[in-house]
Motif scaffolding. Structure first.
Motif, mmCIF file in Angstrom:
data_model
loop_
_atom_site.group_PDB
_atom_site.id
_atom_site.type_symbol
_atom_site.label_atom_id
_atom_site.label_comp_id
_atom_site.label_asym_id
_atom_site.label_seq_id
_atom_site.Cartn_x
_atom_site.Cartn_y
_atom_site.Cartn_z
ATOM 1 N N TYR A 283 8.083 -44.560 -9.913
ATOM 2 C CA TYR A 283 7.627 -43.337 -9.254
ATOM 3 C C TYR A 283 6.863 -42.478 -10.253
ATOM 4 C CZ TYR A 283 10.811 -44.661 -5.510
ATOM 5 O OH TYR A 283 11.433 -45.350 -4.497
ATOM 6 N N TYR A 300 5.001 -39.586 -5.962
ATOM 7 C CA TYR A 300 4.372 -40.805 -5.447
ATOM 8 C C TYR A 300 5.205 -42.042 -5.780
ATOM 9 C CZ TYR A 300 0.124 -37.879 -5.583
ATOM 10 O OH TYR A 300 -0.802 -36.868 -5.431
ATOM 11 N N ARG A 301 5.187 -42.995 -4.846
ATOM 12 C CA ARG A 301 5.615 -44.342 -5.213
ATOM 13 C C ARG A 301 4.489 -45.003 -5.990
ATOM 14 N NH1 ARG A 301 7.594 -44.361 0.154
ATOM 15 N NH2 ARG A 301 9.877 -44.386 0.229
ATOM 16 N N ARG A 302 4.842 -45.850 -6.918
ATOM 17 C CA ARG A 302 3.836 -46.506 -7.749
ATOM 18 C C ARG A 302 2.787 -47.222 -6.889
ATOM 19 N NH1 ARG A 302 5.209 -50.366 -12.921
ATOM 20 N NH2 ARG A 302 3.108 -51.101 -13.402
ATOM 21 N N LEU A 360 14.329 -41.836 -3.089
ATOM 22 C CA LEU A 360 13.997 -43.057 -3.821
ATOM 23 C C LEU A 360 14.565 -44.286 -3.102
ATOM 24 C CD1 LEU A 360 14.679 -41.755 -7.434
ATOM 25 C CD2 LEU A 360 12.614 -41.530 -6.035
#
Length: 361
Positions: A283, A300-302, A360
């Motif tokens: 993240y 953000y998520r990767r 998450l």
């Protein structure tokens, strides 16, 4: 969202990526400043408290410093912190035992860095500091130095000539401020050091230099991505920004990963300015600290450019820009919390955090 303390003045975290938690995750370090607009005294207190309960808060030292990044206080280990002070108009740093109050090293006049890595604390010496350290005669030339936090020994890892040579070799043009290096950072294993360089042909973004301390190999990225941090031992994470001739564009900014030569490896997140990555690099967080916009903080998520959550959202332009309170979002050591500066008026800010474990998934 929770604030670290109740206080009528302002509370502050340090630099993005600087990490306010102790290595064992039990303590926090933050700053209290009575008046952000007082440019004369600039009195700032450094406080420690329990990470989970915020209890047992105590002031461990008092310094003088500006608002931008506050005193940049971080832990070097579970028992010591390093932080910036301004003494007679010059920047200096100290390493303090938080239990005894003893100043173990310093004051050392120079430019502080984001944090210690692998037992070493990097810093830079530019022209104005050359006659300021009689107790440290080894600081006798401009360059980058490492302080061994166990022994107290100081080692120079780059001098003025090294820095000038790497700039010229890259096709950049040195200027009067090239040796005034900032944002000096070691990679996790302390085998490479990077720094922001001022060069004549990159007036907006400057250049990003890197020196391999084992091989001596150097790299320079002209017109660098901004607010860079090490992604791992060999690559950076930073925000790629674009200048349209009158302003830096907010909409086109992206959090990305780069090689030391400037090649973009991947896009990590969307709009950002000051950034950080979770410890497992799954993240990423970036703030929308651009003039005229609310200083939202995006998670953000990767690899995704649409945020999964937005925090903060304050729109106090005077506090963000004139008083230089930048959000500086930073992940906790377990990746389940994000720390950030949160202005609550045009002249007051609070050091806050949000728990993100439920996001998450």
């Amino acid at each position: 969202m929770e604030k670290v303390c109740e206080y009528e003045g302002s509370s502050l975290w340090g630099m993005n990526g600087g990490q306010p938690e102790s290595p064992d995750g039990t303590l926090l370090v933050y700053a209290k400043k009575p008046d952000l607009e007082d440019k004369e005294k600039q009195i700032t207190e450094i406080w420690i408290c329990d990470r989970n309960t915020l209890a047992n808060a105590r002031c461990v030292f008092t310094v003088s410093c500006g608002n931008h990044n506050g005193p940049s206080a971080t832990f070097t280990d579970n028992d010591h912190i390093v932080f910036r002070d301004i003494i007679n108009g010059f920047s200096a740093f100290r390493v303090l035992n938080i239990h005894t109050g003893e100043v173990v090293y310093g004051p050392i006049f120079g430019k502080e860095s984001h944090c210690a890595e692998n037992g070493q604390y990097p810093f830079s010496i530019s022209e104005e500091f050359l006659d300021k350290n009689p107790d440290y005669p080894e600081l006798n030339t401009c360059g980058i130095y490492l302080l061994d936090l166990t022994t107290g020994k100081i080692r120079r890892v780059a001098d003025k000539k090294t820095v000038y040579d790497m700039v010229v070799k890259s096709g950049c043009t040195p200027n009067d401020h090239t040796t005034s290096m900032s944002h000096v950072q070691l990679n996790p294993s302390a085998t490479k050091v990077m720094m922001r360089l001022s060069v004549a042909n990159c007036p907006v973004f400057g250049a990003l230099g890197c020196i391999d301390l084992e091989t001596g190999k150097t790299h320079v990225i002209p017109d660098k991505p901004v607010h860079q941090l090490w992604f791992d031992d060999d690559t950076y994470m930073a925000t790629r920004q674009y200048y349209d001739g009158s302003k830096i564009e907010m909409e086109t900014s992206r959090i990305q990963r780069f090689t030391p030569n400037g090649e973009c490896i991947e896009t990590l997140g969307g709009i950002g300015n000051h950034i950080d990555g979770s410890p497992d690099r799954s993240y990423f967080v970036g703030d929308r600290a651009y003039p005229g916009y609310p200083a939202d903080i995006f998670l953000y998520r990767r690899g995704e450019t649409t945020p999964i959550a937005t925090f903060g959202g304050q729109n106090f332009q005077n506090c963000t820009w004139k008083l230089q309170i930048h959000p500086n979002p930073t992940f906790s050591r377990d990746g389940k919390r994000i720390y950030f500066n949160h202005p609550v008026s045009e002249n007051r800010t609070e050091a806050c955090f949000v728990e993100i474990d439920d996001l998450l998934k």
